[in-house]
Design an enzyme around this catalytic site. Structure first.
Site, PDB file in Angstrom:
ATOM      1  N   HIS A 277       0.818  -1.218   0.000  1.00 36.19           N
ATOM      2  CA  HIS A 277       0.000   0.000   0.000  1.00 36.19           C
ATOM      3  C   HIS A 277       0.850   1.266   0.000  1.00 36.19           C
ATOM      4  O   HIS A 277       0.344   2.355  -0.265  1.00 36.19           O
ATOM      5  CB  HIS A 277      -0.957  -0.003   1.197  1.00 36.19           C
ATOM      6  CG  HIS A 277      -0.315   0.225   2.528  1.00 36.19           C
ATOM      7  ND1 HIS A 277       0.092  -0.799   3.347  1.00 36.19           N
ATOM      8  CD2 HIS A 277      -0.008   1.363   3.198  1.00 36.19           C
ATOM      9  CE1 HIS A 277       0.616  -0.305   4.454  1.00 36.19           C
ATOM     10  NE2 HIS A 277       0.564   1.004   4.395  1.00 36.19           N
TER      11      HIS A 277
ATOM     12  N   ASP B  78       0.062  -7.681   1.169  1.00 35.46           N
ATOM     13  CA  ASP B  78       0.530  -6.294   1.271  1.00 35.46           C
ATOM     14  C   ASP B  78       2.053  -6.221   1.332  1.00 35.46           C
ATOM     15  O   ASP B  78       2.622  -5.406   2.047  1.00 35.46           O
ATOM     16  CB  ASP B  78      -0.089  -5.603   2.492  1.00 35.46           C
ATOM     17  CG  ASP B  78       0.008  -4.085   2.417  1.00 35.46           C
ATOM     18  OD1 ASP B  78       0.179  -3.555   1.299  1.00 35.46           O
ATOM     19  OD2 ASP B  78      -0.072  -3.421   3.468  1.00 35.46           O
TER      20      ASP B  78
ATOM     21  N   SER C 199       5.006   2.264   8.007  1.00 35.89           N
ATOM     22  CA  SER C 199       4.591   1.164   7.131  1.00 35.89           C
ATOM     23  C   SER C 199       5.716   0.769   6.185  1.00 35.89           C
ATOM     24  O   SER C 199       6.319   1.619   5.528  1.00 35.89           O
ATOM     25  CB  SER C 199       3.372   1.571   6.306  1.00 35.89           C
ATOM     26  OG  SER C 199       2.204   1.536   7.071  1.00 35.89           O
TER      27      SER C 199
END
Length: 378
Positions: free
Chosen positions: A128, A158, A232
């Site tokens: 993402h 992901d 992230s």
């Protein structure tokens, strides 16, 4: 209080800072005991702690891993003007964002973290973070910036791989075995929270095997080390400086860390990364049967069979209980889903099934998992 699951993406920075320090712990080998009964007048000896702590600096570990962690800035083009994202407002990224918007009103700047896993400049991050990016800029600890190219993304987990080209071999992180990680172990999370620059935070593994509903393959490590938007795609290190997880998500009512961070274990990340580096995509197996756990007898119960699917062609029916897949015992539906996904499409697998209490064996030809199935537990 309502909670939300947040995946973070924020600005890149260059200055490293140590955000947390903690203590080491070791278990006592023996417990002190008194072989003679204590007299009523005597005092009992104080209990010997099973874990002792002493001051410890993470600085040697940080020095080793710092060059392998990168900041990732992503630009996506847009036909319409965007409002200032709430995750950017009030952070050092805000000024940079506004200035960029004045010059390029159709550019949207987002960012995250990543880590180098090979001398050739291959970098692991979250899908993402880099999905649909028009430009990906990677910043190293020493200030160097590179334009990265996408190698492959696995939307189901992901996980993504990007690559930069450097004139010389790059420092890279070593993989660790997440199967050896125990609840209570010290870990170090690295990344770029809130655009403040590359940072590290320390904590422990709070839990294993967390399912947060992100995909049928959820098997997260839960961490209490502060992880925020911008972290992230960053790595989680063990105390040997090895990557044992990929930071992916947080639960937060405010958008900041509340001590609930989730990372994908390296035992899942590593083989996917190697496949993406070789082929650029993940080709997963698929049967087309919806499963649920069955407790008596143990196995995975079929609740639905898709029409014209590999499961239907194999003769699998609703209500069947799958007890074995080839030579492996099926104890949960999750195990069955993962095992089929890991099987090569076109491979024939043997299913040991109980139907109305009667055992039988079915041969199923594993199909290609359709992209539309990436959020379904089939």
């Amino acid at each position: 209080m309502a909670r939300r699951l947040a995946r973070g993406g924020m600005a890149c920075g260059l200055a490293w800072s140590l955000l947390a320090q903690g203590g080491s712990a070791h278990a006592a080998d023996t417990l002190a005991t008194d072989p003679q009964p204590a007299s009523p007048a005597s005092k009992e000896p104080p209990p010997v702690p099973l874990v002792e702590s002493r001051p410890l600096s993470f600085a040697p570990l940080v020095r080793r891993i710092a060059p392998t962690v990168v900041n990732i800035a992503v630009t996506r083009e847009s036909e319409t003007q965007h409002k200032l994202p709430s995750s950017v407002r009030g952070t050092p990224l805000e000024h940079r964002y506004r200035e960029r918007m004045r010059q390029h009103w159709n550019d949207l700047l987002e960012a995250g973290s990543g880590f180098i896993i090979a001398p050739d400049g291959s970098i692991v991050t979250n899908g993402h973070v880099v999905a649909d990016a028009d430009r990906i800029t990677v910043s190293l600890m020493d200030g160097q910036e590179f334009t990265a190219t996408p190698v492959g993304i696995d939307p189901l987990t992901d996980i993504a791989v990007i690559k930069i080209n450097s004139p010389k071999p790059m420092a890279y992180a070593q993989w660790g075995d997440s199967r050896l990680v125990q609840v209570g172990d010290w870990i170090l999370a690295a990344g770029n929270p809130f655009g403040l620059g590359s940072s590290v935070t320390a904590g422990i593994v709070s839990a294993r095997g967390r399912d947060i509903g992100a995909s049928p393959f959820d098997d997260f490590l839960q961490l209490d080390a502060p992880i925020n938007p911008g972290n992230s795609g960053g790595p989680t290190f063990n105390m040997a400086g090895q990557v044992v997880a990929l930071n992916t998500a947080i639960v937060s009512p405010t958008g900041g860390s509340v001590g609930l961070g989730f990372s994908i274990p390296s035992e899942i990340v590593r083989p996917i990364v190697e496949t993406l580096r070789k082929t650029g995509h993940m080709d997963r197996g698929w049967l087309g049967a919806t499963l649920k756990d069955n407790t008596s007898p143990l196995g995975a119960q079929v609740t639905e069979v898709d029409r014209d699917s590999p499961a239907a062609h194999a003769g699998l029916r609703r209500g069947d209980i799958v007890s074995r897949l080839n030579d492996e015992r099926v104890e949960t539906a999750r195990f069955m889903i993962r095992a089929i996904a890991a099987a090569a499409p076109g491979k024939t697998v043997t299913l040991s099934v109980l139907r109305h209490g009667q055992p039988l064996e079915l041969q199923a030809l594993v199909g290609h998992r359709p992209p539309t199935e990436d959020t379904d537990p089939h």
